[in-house]
Design an enzyme around this catalytic site. Structure first.
Site, PDB file in Angstrom:
ATOM      1  N   ARG A 197      53.829  23.778  34.954  1.00  0.00           N
ATOM      2  CA  ARG A 197      52.665  24.387  35.608  1.00  0.00           C
ATOM      3  C   ARG A 197      52.550  23.964  37.070  1.00  0.00           C
ATOM      4  O   ARG A 197      51.816  24.562  37.849  1.00  0.00           O
ATOM      5  CB  ARG A 197      51.374  24.067  34.840  1.00  0.00           C
ATOM      6  CG  ARG A 197      50.182  24.813  35.364  1.00  0.00           C
ATOM      7  CD  ARG A 197      48.922  24.846  34.478  1.00  0.00           C
ATOM      8  NE  ARG A 197      48.895  23.931  33.376  1.00  0.00           N
ATOM      9  CZ  ARG A 197      48.531  22.631  33.459  1.00  0.00           C
ATOM     10  NH1 ARG A 197      48.148  22.131  34.606  1.00  0.00           N
ATOM     11  NH2 ARG A 197      48.549  21.868  32.386  1.00  0.00           N
ATOM     12  N   TYR A 244      40.023  46.108  48.933  1.00  0.00           N
ATOM     13  CA  TYR A 244      40.574  46.351  47.601  1.00  0.00           C
ATOM     14  C   TYR A 244      39.474  46.148  46.552  1.00  0.00           C
ATOM     15  O   TYR A 244      38.778  45.131  46.581  1.00  0.00           O
ATOM     16  CB  TYR A 244      41.738  45.387  47.350  1.00  0.00           C
ATOM     17  CG  TYR A 244      42.346  45.573  45.996  1.00  0.00           C
ATOM     18  CD1 TYR A 244      43.124  46.689  45.714  1.00  0.00           C
ATOM     19  CD2 TYR A 244      42.129  44.647  44.989  1.00  0.00           C
ATOM     20  CE1 TYR A 244      43.661  46.883  44.459  1.00  0.00           C
ATOM     21  CE2 TYR A 244      42.671  44.835  43.724  1.00  0.00           C
ATOM     22  CZ  TYR A 244      43.440  45.950  43.468  1.00  0.00           C
ATOM     23  OH  TYR A 244      43.967  46.150  42.233  1.00  0.00           O
ATOM     24  N   ASP A 268      44.015  39.703  53.753  1.00  0.00           N
ATOM     25  CA  ASP A 268      44.855  40.343  52.738  1.00  0.00           C
ATOM     26  C   ASP A 268      45.854  41.237  53.483  1.00  0.00           C
ATOM     27  O   ASP A 268      45.477  42.242  54.081  1.00  0.00           O
ATOM     28  CB  ASP A 268      43.974  41.161  51.784  1.00  0.00           C
ATOM     29  CG  ASP A 268      44.759  41.749  50.616  1.00  0.00           C
ATOM     30  OD1 ASP A 268      45.970  42.035  50.792  1.00  0.00           O
ATOM     31  OD2 ASP A 268      44.169  41.951  49.538  1.00  0.00           O
ATOM     32  N   LYS A 286      53.096  44.855  45.168  1.00  0.00           N
ATOM     33  CA  LYS A 286      53.230  46.080  45.962  1.00  0.00           C
ATOM     34  C   LYS A 286      54.522  46.042  46.794  1.00  0.00           C
ATOM     35  O   LYS A 286      55.598  46.024  46.227  1.00  0.00           O
ATOM     36  CB  LYS A 286      51.970  46.267  46.810  1.00  0.00           C
ATOM     37  CG  LYS A 286      50.654  46.010  46.059  1.00  0.00           C
ATOM     38  CD  LYS A 286      50.370  47.020  44.949  1.00  0.00           C
ATOM     39  CE  LYS A 286      49.225  46.598  44.038  1.00  0.00           C
ATOM     40  NZ  LYS A 286      47.969  46.268  44.682  1.00  0.00           N
TER      41      LYS A 286
HETATM   42  C1  LIG Z   1      46.854  45.493  44.355  1.00  0.00           C
HETATM   43  C2  LIG Z   1      46.088  44.759  45.397  1.00  0.00           C
HETATM   44  C3  LIG Z   1      45.479  43.528  45.121  1.00  0.00           C
HETATM   45  C4  LIG Z   1      45.490  42.913  43.721  1.00  0.00           C
HETATM   46  O1  LIG Z   1      46.771  42.562  43.334  1.00  0.00           O
HETATM   47  P1  LIG Z   1      47.296  42.558  41.796  1.00  0.00           P
HETATM   48  O2  LIG Z   1      48.681  42.074  41.964  1.00  0.00           O
HETATM   49  O3  LIG Z   1      47.157  43.941  41.276  1.00  0.00           O
HETATM   50  O4  LIG Z   1      46.400  41.601  41.052  1.00  0.00           O
HETATM   51  C5  LIG Z   1      44.825  42.873  46.149  1.00  0.00           C
HETATM   52  N1  LIG Z   1      44.753  43.413  47.396  1.00  0.00           N
HETATM   53  C6  LIG Z   1      45.319  44.602  47.689  1.00  0.00           C
HETATM   54  C7  LIG Z   1      45.199  45.151  49.064  1.00  0.00           C
HETATM   55  C8  LIG Z   1      46.008  45.315  46.708  1.00  0.00           C
HETATM   56  O5  LIG Z   1      46.559  46.499  47.005  1.00  0.00           O
END
Ligand SMILES: *Cc1c(COP(=O)(O)O)cnc(C)c1O
Length: 351
Positions: A41, A94, A165, A190
């Site tokens: 972990r 998001y 982000d 993504k």
């Molecule tokens: C998809 C996304 C998230 C969340 O990520 P997950 O991997 O789906 O938990 C956070 N911020 C943005 C801009 C996203 O597109």
């Protein structure tokens, strides 16, 4: 070195005779005592290869931590905010990030100020007494762009920490740490991994002490990545620059063609990246259009090699300030004429 070179060369084993080019997949729940890793972990050599590579992409001297998903990384940052402290965030961030903030606020844990990220003066005014300024640029799915350097400087002046982000832009197009941010947040689900085959999150910082605090939270709460996911994401990142450049080239061309199409009332494209939002006349028109593509996949998520699209307001959690007929396009790396031919035939149903 340029990010496109770093994406290829970072996170490799030392060059010794017979060493593999690629970091192995190390499946281990524990390690022989006496070293730094100790338990599964706390650390894993495959995560570390992914983390070294993303850190090298986001900035010199940066450290990265990977998490089970993007939202696990988001939760770890929001968890740093003390009881009753203020978080400033974009009203169109998001929806999972906004959902976490709303949940914390409903339980009396934080106070949230949602802002229009394009109104720099209003964002700066909202930073007063804030503990954390949460930024996302471009925003999902409104595609708004923030003046990151100005807002980051003002947030720091007000004594707030700044997290950005960077999922939509990726470090190929935008490096928030170079603009002064304290933490970069990623959904590696993504563009970073880029093949729609895993979920993974990451946090990157140049602040050694902050890195230690975030690692302490990951050790304690256990939202750790899977080893195979980290390996696949690293493999995906080797082609990040190529994929982002091609998606951006396609998106630029498609945004221009979409703007000239009679069924499209508005195109939102910030001029960089592979994400484009278009507004059609109604929810029904948008639903007919998204149901009529043959090449583009009607699906949520984004950042894969394959082009996909969806009407965002089909989600009850989407803010009502997003138009009912807004369709978000994640432009992939296919041939642009094939992408346009399919969009054009589907738009016949979107009038
Ligand atoms: C998809 C996304 C998230 C969340 O990520 P997950 O991997 O789906 O938990 C956070 N911020 C943005 C801009 C996203 O597109």
């Amino acid at each position: 070195m340029h990010p496109s070179t770093r994406a290829v060369h970072a996170g490799r084993p030392d060059r010794e005779p017979d060493a593999p080019f690629n970091a192995p997949i190390t499946m281990a729940s524990t390690y022989v005592a006496g070293g730094d890793r100790e338990y599964g972990r706390y650390a894993n050599p495959t995560w570390e290869a992914f983390e070294e590579t993303l850190a090298a992409l986001e900035g010199d001297g940066a450290r990265c931590l990977s998490f089970a998903s993007g939202l696990a990384a988001v939760a770890t940052v929001l968890d740093l905010v003390g009881a009753d402290q203020v978080v400033v965030a974009p009203r169109h961030a998001y929806n999972g990030s906004i959902g976490q903030l709303a949940d914390l606020e409903a339980r009396g844990r934080v106070r949230t100020r949602l802002v229009d990220i394009t109104d720099t003066a209003a964002v700066i005014a909202a930073c007063d007494d804030a503990a954390l300024v949460w930024l996302e640029s471009p925003t999902n799915p409104a595609m708004e762009v923030a003046d990151l350097p100005a807002i980051i400087a003002a947030a720091h002046e007000a004594g707030a920490r700044v997290a950005v982000d960077n999922t939509f832009a990726t470090p190929i197009l935008q490096r928030p740490l170079e603009l002064g941010a304290d933490i970069v947040v990623h959904s590696a689900t993504k563009y970073l991994s880029g093949h729609s085959d895993l979920l993974l999150g990451a946090l990157v910082t140049q602040d050694e002490q902050l890195h230690g605090v975030l690692k302490g939270r990951r050790d304690l709460l256990g939202a750790i990545p899977g080893t195979v996911e980290a390996w696949l994401a690293l493999r995906g990142m080797r082609t990040l620059a190529l994929r982002v450049e091609k998606a951006q080239e396609n998106a630029t061309e498609l945004a221009a063609r979409l703007a000239a199409h009679p069924a499209v009332t508005e195109v939102r494209y910030p001029g960089f990246g592979g994400m484009v939002s278009v507004v059609l006349g109604s929810a029904e028109a948008a639903d007919r259009m998204t149901a009529s593509t043959r090449l583009w996949v009607n699906a949520t998520s984004l950042g894969g090699v394959e082009s996909s699209l969806e009407r965002r307001r089909r989600w009850a959690s989407e803010p009502v300030t997003i138009p009912e007929g807004l369709v978000r396009l994640s432009v992939g790396i296919e041939n642009v004429e094939d992408l346009w031919t399919d969009l054009e035939q589907a738009l016949q149903f979107g009038a």
